[in-house]
Design a protein around this motif. Structure first.
Motif, PDB file in Angstrom:
ATOM      1  N   UNK A 126       0.799  -1.364  -0.034  1.00  0.00           N
ATOM      2  CA  UNK A 126      -0.123  -0.003   0.107  1.00  0.00           C
ATOM      3  C   UNK A 126       0.926   1.533  -0.050  1.00  0.00           C
ATOM      4  N   UNK A 127       0.611   2.164  -1.009  1.00  0.00           N
ATOM      5  CA  UNK A 127       1.557   3.277  -0.995  1.00  0.00           C
ATOM      6  C   UNK A 127       0.821   4.590  -0.193  1.00  0.00           C
ATOM      7  N   UNK A 128       1.807   5.120   0.762  1.00  0.00           N
ATOM      8  CA  UNK A 128       1.392   6.468   1.320  1.00  0.00           C
ATOM      9  C   UNK A 128       0.606   6.033   2.619  1.00  0.00           C
ATOM     10  N   UNK A 129       0.840   4.774   2.918  1.00  0.00           N
ATOM     11  CA  UNK A 129       0.019   4.279   4.273  1.00  0.00           C
ATOM     12  C   UNK A 129       1.038   3.698   5.205  1.00  0.00           C
ATOM     13  N   UNK A 130       0.993   3.972   6.502  1.00  0.00           N
ATOM     14  CA  UNK A 130       1.975   3.550   7.319  1.00  0.00           C
ATOM     15  C   UNK A 130       1.426   3.253   8.881  1.00  0.00           C
ATOM     16  N   UNK A 131       1.990   2.129   9.503  1.00  0.00           N
ATOM     17  CA  UNK A 131       1.677   1.811  10.672  1.00  0.00           C
ATOM     18  C   UNK A 131       2.432   2.799  11.816  1.00  0.00           C
ATOM     19  N   UNK A 132       2.044   3.266  12.816  1.00  0.00           N
ATOM     20  CA  UNK A 132       2.406   4.151  13.607  1.00  0.00           C
ATOM     21  C   UNK A 132       2.083   3.818  15.217  1.00  0.00           C
TER      22      UNK A 132
END
Length: 200
Positions: A126-132
């Motif tokens: 997935x682009x531009x998506x992050x786990x934080x």
């Protein structure tokens, strides 16, 4: 001697100037986002001896700063506030019990303020998506606890989406779970905060 002092002063000024101009690109790279009040949702869910329940936060605001100049985005600040008496369940009696438990006559707001980002990683495929996972101070009913806040962050075209779920216990914040009908209906201590928020 005076010549040496002047040289030292000039060198010191040069270092300050270099530091200042060196920080300018970093400051410019960080983009400021404001929480959209009319989009997304923040709600609290829980249980009772009668039925499950939920309350939606109708009044909320927040700000976030993200630097996207690196391989991974960097969140330099994140804070949001919920007006405690904007929590609505659709049932006046339940809302009154909630406000009493939260001591909203004294403590008007529920506030989270980030201290640091503990981890950030891209979501695979997935682009531009992050786990934080962000760590910070959460204040409810006047009591502040340090918590880890997990969420997924999507950043695209000047808009950020922050979504996740955080389990909490009322008693960790000195809140006695509300009761109704002379104590025959009791609310469970465990709750979950669900957030699907839009930032622009």
């Amino acid at each position: 001697m005076q010549s040496q002092v002047r040289k030292n002063q000039l060198s010191f000024k040069a270092v300050i100037l270099l530091m200042t101009f060196g920080l300018i690109p970093i400051a410019l790279a960080a983009q400021s986002f404001q929480l959209s009040k009319n989009e997304g949702e923040v709600k609290v869910t829980g249980t009772s001896t009668l039925h499950d329940w939920e309350e939606v936060a109708e009044q909320r605001n927040g700000s976030m700063a993200i630097d996207q100049s690196g391989e991974l985005p960097s969140i330099s600040s994140l804070s949001f506030t919920i007006e405690a008496e904007s929590l609505k369940s659709g049932h006046d009696g339940m809302d009154k019990n909630t406000y009493k438990a939260l001591s909203t006559n004294k403590y008007k707001e529920i506030v989270f303020k980030m201290g640091e980002v503990k981890s950030i990683s891209p979501v695979v495929s997935t682009t531009n998506k992050y786990k934080v996972v962000a760590s910070g101070n959460l204040t409810i009913a006047g009591k502040t606890n340090k918590v880890d806040l997990p969420f997924t962050l999507t950043v695209h075209d000047g808009k950020a989406i922050l979504e996740g779920t955080k389990p909490l216990k009322m008693t960790d914040f000195g809140i006695e779970p509300p009761k109704a009908l002379l104590g025959t209906i009791k609310t469970g201590d465990d709750i979950e905060v669900h957030y699907n928020t839009i930032w622009k």
